[in-house]
Design a protein around this motif. Structure first.
Motif, PDB file in Angstrom:
ATOM      1  N   SER A 171     -20.133  34.834 -51.436  1.00 58.67           N
ATOM      2  CA  SER A 171     -20.917  36.008 -51.848  1.00 58.67           C
ATOM      3  C   SER A 171     -21.527  35.841 -53.238  1.00 58.67           C
ATOM      4  CB  SER A 171     -20.015  37.239 -51.830  1.00 58.67           C
ATOM      5  OG  SER A 171     -18.914  37.041 -52.701  1.00 58.67           O
ATOM      6  N   HIS A 172     -20.934  34.998 -54.081  1.00 58.04           N
ATOM      7  CA  HIS A 172     -21.420  34.854 -55.453  1.00 58.04           C
ATOM      8  C   HIS A 172     -21.298  33.392 -55.894  1.00 58.04           C
ATOM      9  CE1 HIS A 172     -20.400  39.119 -55.171  1.00 58.04           C
ATOM     10  NE2 HIS A 172     -21.331  39.315 -56.099  1.00 58.04           N
ATOM     11  N   ARG A 174     -21.876  30.674 -59.578  1.00 55.21           N
ATOM     12  CA  ARG A 174     -22.165  30.563 -61.017  1.00 55.21           C
ATOM     13  C   ARG A 174     -22.313  29.093 -61.409  1.00 55.21           C
ATOM     14  NH1 ARG A 174     -17.292  33.974 -63.739  1.00 55.21           N
ATOM     15  NH2 ARG A 174     -16.144  32.396 -62.590  1.00 55.21           N
ATOM     16  N   GLU A 252     -25.902  33.150 -62.849  1.00 60.74           N
ATOM     17  CA  GLU A 252     -25.041  33.865 -61.906  1.00 60.74           C
ATOM     18  C   GLU A 252     -25.899  34.288 -60.729  1.00 60.74           C
ATOM     19  OE1 GLU A 252     -21.633  36.363 -63.315  1.00 60.74           O
ATOM     20  OE2 GLU A 252     -22.959  36.579 -65.048  1.00 60.74           O
ATOM     21  N   ASP A 254     -26.017  36.425 -57.057  1.00 58.22           N
ATOM     22  CA  ASP A 254     -25.449  37.300 -56.032  1.00 58.22           C
ATOM     23  C   ASP A 254     -26.109  36.871 -54.723  1.00 58.22           C
ATOM     24  OD1 ASP A 254     -24.914  39.292 -54.207  1.00 58.22           O
ATOM     25  OD2 ASP A 254     -25.037  40.917 -55.672  1.00 58.22           O
ATOM     26  N   CYS A 255     -25.333  36.256 -53.849  1.00 62.51           N
ATOM     27  CA  CYS A 255     -25.920  35.652 -52.636  1.00 62.51           C
ATOM     28  C   CYS A 255     -26.502  36.697 -51.688  1.00 62.51           C
ATOM     29  CB  CYS A 255     -24.874  34.813 -51.902  1.00 62.51           C
ATOM     30  SG  CYS A 255     -24.202  33.510 -52.931  1.00 62.51           S
TER      31      CYS A 255
END
Ligand SMILES: C[S@@+](CC[C@H](N)C(=O)[O-])C[C@H]1O[C@@H](n2cnc3c(N)ncnc32)[C@H](O)[C@@H]1O
Length: 379
Positions: A171-172, A174, A252, A254-255
């Motif tokens: 989901s995320h 970096r 960063e 956010d997918c």
């Protein structure tokens, strides 16, 4: 090693690179072809950090899978699709661009999931599914996260096939950067000097034996070798003690919401301070992590992290990318670094990256060292 990606764009266009056309055939020959080998799939399947993270993400969050529809973008051997099926998915669409799809289909059948997992051979950009899905799972990360530009395909899949309530796995993401020390800089400088010594011998021999003076090519040869030995980032498995200061996040993602525009040009200013005693700043190390958190409306029961940071205990096939300085810079504890970082796609090949780093160092007594700016290529 991830799939190689060293082609040039031609004229049969297909997938897009944030607006720029990409030659599909060349992309296939240079990028996808490596993924058609079991040898390469096995390398990824043997990466325990990677495997444990995805395995735990799926099996510790079965509520996201039980009775749900799942799309695996770039299924490769089919491993993630099989796990999604074993975790209770009602239907899994496993899309793979290469002939690896045939092995994936066999594997699905051998694991009794042929009624749940449907392997589809084709580019995710081209295929059509009969329904929208609850989950998109994909292992799309390249060196320093974005090399390979495969996240573009995941974004395309998400925008076309994920339900508004759907969840992204991961989901995320970096990207991290940290000052490092390394012996590789001296080694690469030696390699470059050796290559140029060899060139001088070659010039002499070509003149003596074949009557042609090639010295006019010395400058371009030197530039070519410099790029190869001194400006191309290196794969490395750094020890945490090689990290000289606080790592900084340079991006960063956010997918669930990121767009291709968000990842085309990464540009940021970050700072770090040296935490090691008197030493030499030899360059910068770059790595990434991804998280499996589910979505705000449908969070993970157990959040999982996959990190490729330097570690004493484990390493991943991604390792870290190392950007070396020539010469290295003497630094000591308390020195303060300000870094301007930018990363763009190579114009010749959208799956490769170019990085520019500008650095200013204020030492602990307040004196500014001469600033420097360097270009690097992630090949
Ligand atoms: C890093 S591998 C991951 C394979 C597998 N999911 C795993 O985790 O072991 C990425 C796979 O995605 C496939 N792939 C990349 N871009 C794709 C696209 N646009 N459409 C379909 N498959 C793609 C590649 O051929 C490769 O097999």
């Amino acid at each position: 090693m991830r799939g190689s990606a060293d082609g040039v764009a031609g004229d049969r266009t297909g997938t897009s690179n944030g607006g720029t056309a990409v030659d599909k055939d060349v992309d296939f020959a240079n990028y996808f072809c490596t993924y058609a080998f079991l040898f390469h799939q096995k390398e990824m399947l043997s990466d325990r950090v990677r495997m444990d993270a995805y395995f735990n993400a799926v099996f510790e969050n079965k509520h996201h899978f039980v009775g749900k529809t799942v799309l695996d973008v770039g299924t490769g051997s089919g491993i993630l699709a099989i796990w999604a099926g074993q975790a209770g998915a009602r239907k899994v669409y496993a899309v793979e661009a290469t002939k690896m799809s045939e092995h994936a289909r066999e594997l699905v059948k051998a694991n009794n999931l042929q009624d749940v997992v449907e392997v589809i051979e084709g580019s995710i950009e081209d295929i059509t599914l009969p329904e929208k899905v609850d989950v998109i799972i994909s292992e799309w990360m390249g060196y320093f996260l974005l090399r390979e530009s495969m996240f573009d395909s995941v974004i395309c899949a998400r925008d076309r096939w994920l339900k508004p309530t759907g969840v992204m796995y991961p989901s995320h993401a970096r990207m991290w950067l940290a000052p490092i020390r390394s012996g590789l800089g001296d080694q690469k400088k030696g390699d470059y000097e050796g290559a140029m010594d060899d060139w001088i011998c070659f010039l002499g021999e070509t003149k003596t034996y074949y009557g042609v003076d090639m010295s006019v090519l010395t400058k371009p040869y030197s530039e070519e070798q410099k790029k190869y030995y001194l400006q191309t980032s290196l794969w490395n498995n750094l020890h945490p003690k090689q990290v000289l200061g606080r790592p900084a996040i340079v991006k960063e993602i956010d997918c669930s919401t990121a767009t291709v525009d968000d990842i085309l040009n990464i540009r940021t200013s970050v700072s770090s301070s040296i935490t090691a005693e008197q030493t030499r700043l030899c360059g910068f190390g770059g790595w990434f992590d991804v998280h499996f958190r589910g979505s705000k409306e449908n969070p993970a029961q157990h959040e999982i992290e996959l990190t490729t940071a330097p570690s004493e205990d484990y390493c991943t096939h991604w390792g870290q990318q190392v950007f070396l300085l020539h010469p290295s810079v003497p630094v000591s504890e308390g020195d303060y670094l300000t870094l301007d970082f930018s990363m763009n796609r190579s114009k010749e090949n959208h799956r490769l990256m170019e990085v520019e780093l500008s650095c200013e160092i204020k030492n602990s007594s307040g004196k500014m060292l001469p600033p420097f700016r360097k270009m690097f290529y992630i090949e």
